[in-house]
Write a protein that holds these residues in place. Structure first.
Motif, PDB file in Angstrom:
ATOM      1  N   LEU A  34      35.020  33.423  44.356  1.00  0.00           N
ATOM      2  CA  LEU A  34      34.273  33.578  43.190  1.00  0.00           C
ATOM      3  C   LEU A  34      35.020  33.585  41.806  1.00  0.00           C
ATOM      4  O   LEU A  34      34.560  33.316  40.904  1.00  0.00           O
ATOM      5  CB  LEU A  34      33.111  35.076  43.361  1.00  0.00           C
ATOM      6  CG  LEU A  34      32.201  35.146  42.324  1.00  0.00           C
ATOM      7  CD1 LEU A  34      31.181  34.129  42.174  1.00  0.00           C
ATOM      8  CD2 LEU A  34      31.616  36.580  42.324  1.00  0.00           C
ATOM      9  N   THR A  35      36.128  34.338  41.893  1.00  0.00           N
ATOM     10  CA  THR A  35      37.111  34.453  41.003  1.00  0.00           C
ATOM     11  C   THR A  35      37.658  32.898  40.566  1.00  0.00           C
ATOM     12  O   THR A  35      37.519  32.437  39.281  1.00  0.00           O
ATOM     13  CB  THR A  35      38.259  35.182  41.240  1.00  0.00           C
ATOM     14  OG1 THR A  35      37.696  36.481  41.491  1.00  0.00           O
ATOM     15  CG2 THR A  35      39.112  35.301  39.872  1.00  0.00           C
ATOM     16  N   THR A  36      37.595  31.849  41.390  1.00  0.00           N
ATOM     17  CA  THR A  36      38.252  30.767  41.243  1.00  0.00           C
ATOM     18  C   THR A  36      36.813  29.877  40.415  1.00  0.00           C
ATOM     19  O   THR A  36      37.078  29.236  39.429  1.00  0.00           O
ATOM     20  CB  THR A  36      38.529  29.891  42.387  1.00  0.00           C
ATOM     21  OG1 THR A  36      39.682  30.743  43.293  1.00  0.00           O
ATOM     22  CG2 THR A  36      38.963  28.495  42.173  1.00  0.00           C
ATOM     23  N   VAL A  37      35.677  29.968  41.162  1.00  0.00           N
ATOM     24  CA  VAL A  37      34.726  29.459  40.450  1.00  0.00           C
ATOM     25  C   VAL A  37      34.431  29.902  39.042  1.00  0.00           C
ATOM     26  O   VAL A  37      34.236  29.192  38.056  1.00  0.00           O
ATOM     27  CB  VAL A  37      33.378  29.827  41.196  1.00  0.00           C
ATOM     28  CG1 VAL A  37      32.192  29.354  40.515  1.00  0.00           C
ATOM     29  CG2 VAL A  37      33.418  29.210  42.651  1.00  0.00           C
ATOM     30  N   PHE A  38      34.562  31.198  38.778  1.00  0.00           N
ATOM     31  CA  PHE A  38      34.549  31.673  37.382  1.00  0.00           C
ATOM     32  C   PHE A  38      35.640  31.123  36.385  1.00  0.00           C
ATOM     33  O   PHE A  38      35.238  30.826  35.354  1.00  0.00           O
ATOM     34  CB  PHE A  38      34.521  33.344  37.314  1.00  0.00           C
ATOM     35  CG  PHE A  38      34.585  33.903  36.118  1.00  0.00           C
ATOM     36  CD1 PHE A  38      33.331  34.086  35.416  1.00  0.00           C
ATOM     37  CD2 PHE A  38      35.746  34.617  35.389  1.00  0.00           C
ATOM     38  CE1 PHE A  38      33.313  34.803  34.328  1.00  0.00           C
ATOM     39  CE2 PHE A  38      35.783  35.068  34.075  1.00  0.00           C
ATOM     40  CZ  PHE A  38      34.535  35.248  33.619  1.00  0.00           C
ATOM     41  N   CYS A  39      36.842  30.902  36.908  1.00  0.00           N
ATOM     42  CA  CYS A  39      38.012  30.281  36.069  1.00  0.00           C
ATOM     43  C   CYS A  39      37.678  28.737  35.715  1.00  0.00           C
ATOM     44  O   CYS A  39      37.730  28.372  34.792  1.00  0.00           O
ATOM     45  CB  CYS A  39      39.298  30.450  36.846  1.00  0.00           C
ATOM     46  SG  CYS A  39      39.959  32.202  36.997  1.00  0.00           S
TER      47      CYS A  39
ATOM     48  N   TYR B  76      33.308  45.116  41.414  1.00  0.00           N
ATOM     49  CA  TYR B  76      33.900  44.900  40.115  1.00  0.00           C
ATOM     50  C   TYR B  76      35.485  45.213  40.686  1.00  0.00           C
ATOM     51  O   TYR B  76      36.371  44.641  40.024  1.00  0.00           O
ATOM     52  CB  TYR B  76      33.695  46.105  39.079  1.00  0.00           C
ATOM     53  CG  TYR B  76      34.592  45.749  38.201  1.00  0.00           C
ATOM     54  CD1 TYR B  76      34.691  44.791  37.160  1.00  0.00           C
ATOM     55  CD2 TYR B  76      35.582  46.985  37.797  1.00  0.00           C
ATOM     56  CE1 TYR B  76      35.444  44.889  35.774  1.00  0.00           C
ATOM     57  CE2 TYR B  76      36.327  46.937  36.530  1.00  0.00           C
ATOM     58  CZ  TYR B  76      36.173  45.974  35.565  1.00  0.00           C
ATOM     59  OH  TYR B  76      37.120  45.936  34.816  1.00  0.00           O
ATOM     60  N   GLY B  77      35.798  46.054  41.494  1.00  0.00           N
ATOM     61  CA  GLY B  77      37.131  46.452  41.948  1.00  0.00           C
ATOM     62  C   GLY B  77      37.811  45.299  42.659  1.00  0.00           C
ATOM     63  O   GLY B  77      38.766  45.053  42.594  1.00  0.00           O
ATOM     64  N   GLU B  78      36.849  44.472  43.393  1.00  0.00           N
ATOM     65  CA  GLU B  78      37.370  43.528  44.201  1.00  0.00           C
ATOM     66  C   GLU B  78      37.850  42.102  43.162  1.00  0.00           C
ATOM     67  O   GLU B  78      38.658  41.481  43.290  1.00  0.00           O
ATOM     68  CB  GLU B  78      36.270  42.887  45.151  1.00  0.00           C
ATOM     69  CG  GLU B  78      36.207  43.907  46.408  1.00  0.00           C
ATOM     70  CD  GLU B  78      37.396  43.797  47.300  1.00  0.00           C
ATOM     71  OE1 GLU B  78      37.920  42.798  47.210  1.00  0.00           O
ATOM     72  OE2 GLU B  78      37.673  44.884  47.720  1.00  0.00           O
ATOM     73  N   PHE B  79      36.743  42.195  42.022  1.00  0.00           N
ATOM     74  CA  PHE B  79      37.027  41.140  41.279  1.00  0.00           C
ATOM     75  C   PHE B  79      38.421  41.267  40.113  1.00  0.00           C
ATOM     76  O   PHE B  79      38.935  40.211  40.162  1.00  0.00           O
ATOM     77  CB  PHE B  79      35.696  40.998  40.226  1.00  0.00           C
ATOM     78  CG  PHE B  79      35.648  39.951  39.456  1.00  0.00           C
ATOM     79  CD1 PHE B  79      35.569  38.735  39.679  1.00  0.00           C
ATOM     80  CD2 PHE B  79      35.986  40.306  37.933  1.00  0.00           C
ATOM     81  CE1 PHE B  79      35.698  37.563  38.763  1.00  0.00           C
ATOM     82  CE2 PHE B  79      35.951  39.083  37.095  1.00  0.00           C
ATOM     83  CZ  PHE B  79      35.855  37.888  37.275  1.00  0.00           C
ATOM     84  N   ARG B  80      38.323  42.678  39.898  1.00  0.00           N
ATOM     85  CA  ARG B  80      39.646  43.069  39.278  1.00  0.00           C
ATOM     86  C   ARG B  80      40.931  42.690  39.964  1.00  0.00           C
ATOM     87  O   ARG B  80      41.905  42.174  39.500  1.00  0.00           O
ATOM     88  CB  ARG B  80      39.560  44.312  38.797  1.00  0.00           C
ATOM     89  CG  ARG B  80      40.563  44.833  37.947  1.00  0.00           C
ATOM     90  CD  ARG B  80      40.380  46.193  37.520  1.00  0.00           C
ATOM     91  NE  ARG B  80      41.531  46.597  36.705  1.00  0.00           N
ATOM     92  CZ  ARG B  80      41.380  47.986  36.087  1.00  0.00           C
ATOM     93  NH1 ARG B  80      40.786  48.956  36.536  1.00  0.00           N
ATOM     94  NH2 ARG B  80      42.581  48.329  35.326  1.00  0.00           N
ATOM     95  N   LYS B  81      40.834  42.999  41.426  1.00  0.00           N
ATOM     96  CA  LYS B  81      42.118  43.104  42.115  1.00  0.00           C
ATOM     97  C   LYS B  81      42.156  41.406  42.383  1.00  0.00           C
ATOM     98  O   LYS B  81      43.493  40.959  42.322  1.00  0.00           O
ATOM     99  CB  LYS B  81      41.984  43.496  43.666  1.00  0.00           C
ATOM    100  CG  LYS B  81      42.895  43.276  44.540  1.00  0.00           C
ATOM    101  CD  LYS B  81      42.512  43.858  45.846  1.00  0.00           C
ATOM    102  CE  LYS B  81      43.547  43.490  47.036  1.00  0.00           C
ATOM    103  NZ  LYS B  81      42.929  44.208  48.326  1.00  0.00           N
ATOM    104  N   SER B  82      41.365  40.458  42.586  1.00  0.00           N
ATOM    105  CA  SER B  82      41.385  39.068  42.767  1.00  0.00           C
ATOM    106  C   SER B  82      41.937  38.552  41.224  1.00  0.00           C
ATOM    107  O   SER B  82      42.708  37.517  41.373  1.00  0.00           O
ATOM    108  CB  SER B  82      40.376  38.431  42.860  1.00  0.00           C
ATOM    109  OG  SER B  82      40.065  37.101  42.750  1.00  0.00           O
ATOM    110  N   ILE B  83      41.519  39.005  40.124  1.00  0.00           N
ATOM    111  CA  ILE B  83      42.096  38.559  38.874  1.00  0.00           C
ATOM    112  C   ILE B  83      43.695  38.978  38.582  1.00  0.00           C
ATOM    113  O   ILE B  83      44.364  38.070  38.437  1.00  0.00           O
ATOM    114  CB  ILE B  83      41.416  39.106  37.752  1.00  0.00           C
ATOM    115  CG1 ILE B  83      39.864  38.460  37.497  1.00  0.00           C
ATOM    116  CG2 ILE B  83      41.966  38.955  36.572  1.00  0.00           C
ATOM    117  CD1 ILE B  83      39.034  39.078  36.566  1.00  0.00           C
ATOM    118  N   ALA B  84      43.720  40.316  39.248  1.00  0.00           N
ATOM    119  CA  ALA B  84      45.185  40.391  39.220  1.00  0.00           C
ATOM    120  C   ALA B  84      46.189  39.616  40.059  1.00  0.00           C
ATOM    121  O   ALA B  84      47.249  39.242  39.769  1.00  0.00           O
ATOM    122  CB  ALA B  84      45.600  41.837  39.587  1.00  0.00           C
TER     123      ALA B  84
END
Length: 717
Positions: A15-20, A93-101
């Motif tokens: 999901l993070t990749t799709v967002f980027c 949000y914790g998973e998303f933040r971890k993925s962004i990090a």
């Protein structure tokens, strides 16, 4: 519940990749001007404009709407329990933040990719597309001016066998750029002279070989006058004669290395011979003070012409006054006024080839009338050989102009600048009607303006040659002046070419072709100077009557065996006549230590003995025949002062008995000046006369041996 679990498990990193990616697309659309609004925009432009706007709106709203939608969905799944839905969103949000990090570098790629992609599109992709579209644009005119870079790439020599393209009734000249054969009808080819122009090693000899081979095949007379010499032309002519069942080529090597002998002034009428002497020896008026002396030389020549058989050996003797019909006074006048004639004769006599007798000399008239194949070798570095070659060509012209030849005759002259004359230039305008057509080869425009003979009018000769050579084959030009002159001969064409074309510079700093192009009319030669300067070896431009000039490709005739020019047969000195056996009774004539025949011996086996008739009429004066004899019976005793073999034209021989003109090694030398008869000589003559006039009288005693070599200068004998 399963959907919430799937979203939670795939947030990192899916999901993070799709967002980027969504952020990157949004940035690309924001910083590029893919579609611009314009008053004259097409429907497609407007559609792209609205599509871009919609995509930007959706991408901008997609992030917040995704979060709100996910919370609403979780709130509904958990039975509208807001606390549990909030806990899920915190967990997500914790998973998303971890993925962004973990994927922080992905944002750098997203931020730099739009600018990088835009630079690639603007500087490389868009110009390539623009050039490709321009190349396949449907243009109002496809004409373009010559570009030597393109001509260099397009003009390449072709290898083929010319014999495969020969046709009956057609003269094969070469192949065009499509590989199609270029022909001229025999009738048209025989009605035009040709000039072949180009520097050495560019293909002139290749073309001349093809033309000579076809002339021999068609049964025409074929002459080639070689100046350099060419390494293959003679073998091409020889093998062509063998292939088509014709006699071997007649060879005349004016250098004296190969076969053949030629007397430059033997053939033709007296007036024709005189004309050749005047031109060959440079005795014509040229508007200078030297004309006075040249007129005196011509007077001497006119006086000697009735006595001269055309051989150089006899002319040398005539210039010394050695002839019964030349008295002492006229002999002195001839020696005093002959000017440069004697020096020219001396120079010509240095060549064995030119010291030919009437019987030995190459018969130009017979070769022309029989349609023979003839190879003549000259020399660009030897002045005398060049003069002899010019005399030969003058004789050819004189013979041709008198009567039309039965056989078509092709005359090929290589390096013509060294043998060109006013006679030759003038003859090009007349010999076509006599069934003779020629090709002349030279290297550049300036060749015909820089002739070895400075007394000739070079401009007039060049103009005559240019006018009367309607067929032109030109190979590479090494200087622009020659290229421009030849290009202008091909004619002017009006071409519609691009005068101006708009070019735009985009935001990436690259030029792209615009949509505007202006055209105009420009004059350009059919074959351009660029093409003439870029022609490789064996590629030439053909200019012919009633046809557009065209680039043609030529190739050599393959020689199976390169034998070269046959060697000159060594001339064996004629055998000296054998001495008669000693008689028991001495003959009533003067004995001699020389092996030469005794002109007073009535028993000598000589059919030309001027005293033979006296045996039948004993009462006649034994010396009366000298008053009317055209041959000097004493000249056989005279030693020849000219180096090299020559025969005495006054000895009354047939030309085969040359031994009589070769003095014995021990023979006494001729005394200088006028000699008087010695007592022994007078006694010998009286004894000889007594024996002839009084056959019945007793034979006198043998006279003492006497030297009669000085009798040649006794006036009246």
């Amino acid at each position: 519940m399963e959907i919430l679990r799937f979203i939670l498990l795939n947030t990192d990193p899916g999901l993070t990749t799709v967002f980027c990616l969504m952020i990157g697309v949004l940035l690309v659309l924001a910083v590029t001007g893919a579609v611009k609004q314009s008053d004259d925009a097409t429907a497609m432009d407007v559609a792209f404009l609205y599509a871009r706007r919609c995509i930007m709106i959706l991408l901008c709203a997609a992030g917040p709407l995704l979060i709100i939608g996910l919370y609403a969905y979780a709130y509904a799944v958990y039975g509208f329990d807001g606390e549990r839905a909030t806990s899920f969103m915190k967990l997500w949000y914790g998973e998303f933040r971890k993925s962004i990090a973990d994927l922080w570098w992905c944002f750098l790629v997203v931020l730099s990719a739009p600018m990088f992609l835009r630079m690639i599109m603007l500087r490389w992709v868009r110009p390539k597309i623009s050039g490709w579209l321009r190349k396949f644009r449907v243009q109002a005119s496809g004409d373009a001016l010559s570009d030597i870079r393109i001509d260099m790439d397009n003009l390449k020599a072709k290898d083929f066998n010319p014999l495969d393209y020969y046709l009956k009734g057609q003269m094969f000249l070469g192949l065009d750029d499509k590989g199609e054969a270029i022909y001229m009808a025999d009738e048209l080819f025989r009605k035009n002279h040709a000039k072949v122009i180009g520097p050495s090693q560019t293909g002139k000899g290749v073309m001349l070989g093809v033309l000579l081979d076809q002339a021999i095949m068609k049964g025409w007379g074929a002459w080639f006058v070689d100046q350099k010499p060419d390494d293959f032309i003679y073998d091409i002519m020889r093998e062509s004669c063998e292939r088509h069942g014709r006699p071997a080529p007649l060879v005349l090597d004016l250098n004296g290395v190969g076969p053949g002998s030629y007397g430059p002034f033997i053939g033709g009428t007296r007036r024709e011979r005189r004309e050749r002497v005047v031109k060959t020896f440079g005795m014509a008026d040229n508007g200078t003070n030297a004309d006075f002396f040249k007129r005196e030389e011509r007077k001497v020549l006119d006086y000697l012409m009735p006595l001269w058989d055309g051989t150089l050996g006899q002319l040398a003797k005539l210039l010394k006054g050695k002839h019964p019909e030349i008295n002492e006074q006229m002999a002195n006048w001839v020696r005093e006024k002959n000017g440069s004639i004697e020096s020219n004769v001396s120079e010509f006599m240095q060549l064995d080839t030119l010291r030919a007798t009437v019987e030995e000399s190459f018969d130009v008239a017979a070769a022309l009338n029989s349609g023979a194949v003839v190879y003549v070798r000259s020399n660009i570095n030897d002045t005398i050989v060049r003069k002899a070659c010019i005399a030969l060509l003058d004789e050819v012209v004189q013979i041709v102009l008198k009567k039309r030849l039965e056989h078509p005759t092709y005359l090929s002259l290589d390096e013509v600048r060294f043998i060109v004359s006013q006679n030759l230039a003038d003859a090009l305008a007349t010999i076509l009607s006599k069934n003779v057509f020629a090709s002349i080869a030279y290297q550049a425009l300036t060749d015909l303006l820089n002739l070895p003979d400075k007394t000739l009018n070079a401009e007039s000769i060049k103009g005559g040659i240019d006018i009367n050579t309607q067929i032109t084959l030109t190979y590479r030009a090494n200087d622009y002046e020659t290229a421009l002159w030849l290009a202008n001969m091909t004619g002017i064409a009006q071409k519609t070419v691009t005068k101006m074309e708009k070019v735009e510079v985009n935001k990436g700093g690259a030029e792209v072709w615009g949509d505007e192009r202006s055209v105009g009319q420009v004059e350009e030669t059919t074959v351009t100077t660029n093409q003439l300067l870029a022609l490789p070896a064996r590629v030439s431009a053909l200019i012919r009557p009633n046809h557009l000039a065209v680039i043609i490709y030529t190739c050599w005739i393959t020689v199976k065996e390169a034998k070269g020019l046959p060697p000159r047969n060594p001339v064996q000195p004629p055998a000296l006549p054998a001495k008669p056996p000693a008689a028991t009774t001495p003959a009533p004539t003067t004995a001699s230590t020389s092996t030469e025949e005794d002109p007073f011996d009535s028993n000598a086996a000589n059919s030309d003995d001027p005293f033979a008739s006296l045996n039948e009429n004993p009462g006649d004066d034994p010396f009366a025949a000298l008053a009317s004899a055209t041959d000097d019976p004493f000249s056989s005793i005279d030693s020849d002062e000219i180096n090299g073999p020559s025969e005495d034209p006054f000895a009354g021989t047939t030309g085969d008995d040359e031994a009589r003109f070769i003095p014995e090694p021990d023979a006494p030398k001729k005394p200088a000046g006028k000699a008087k008869l010695s007592a022994d000589q007078l006694a010998a003559i009286e004894a000889a006369g007594l024996a002839i006039t009084s056959p019945g009288s007793p034979k006198p005693k043998p006279a003492a041996k006497a030297d009669l070599s000085s009798l040649d200068d006794i006036e009246g004998i």
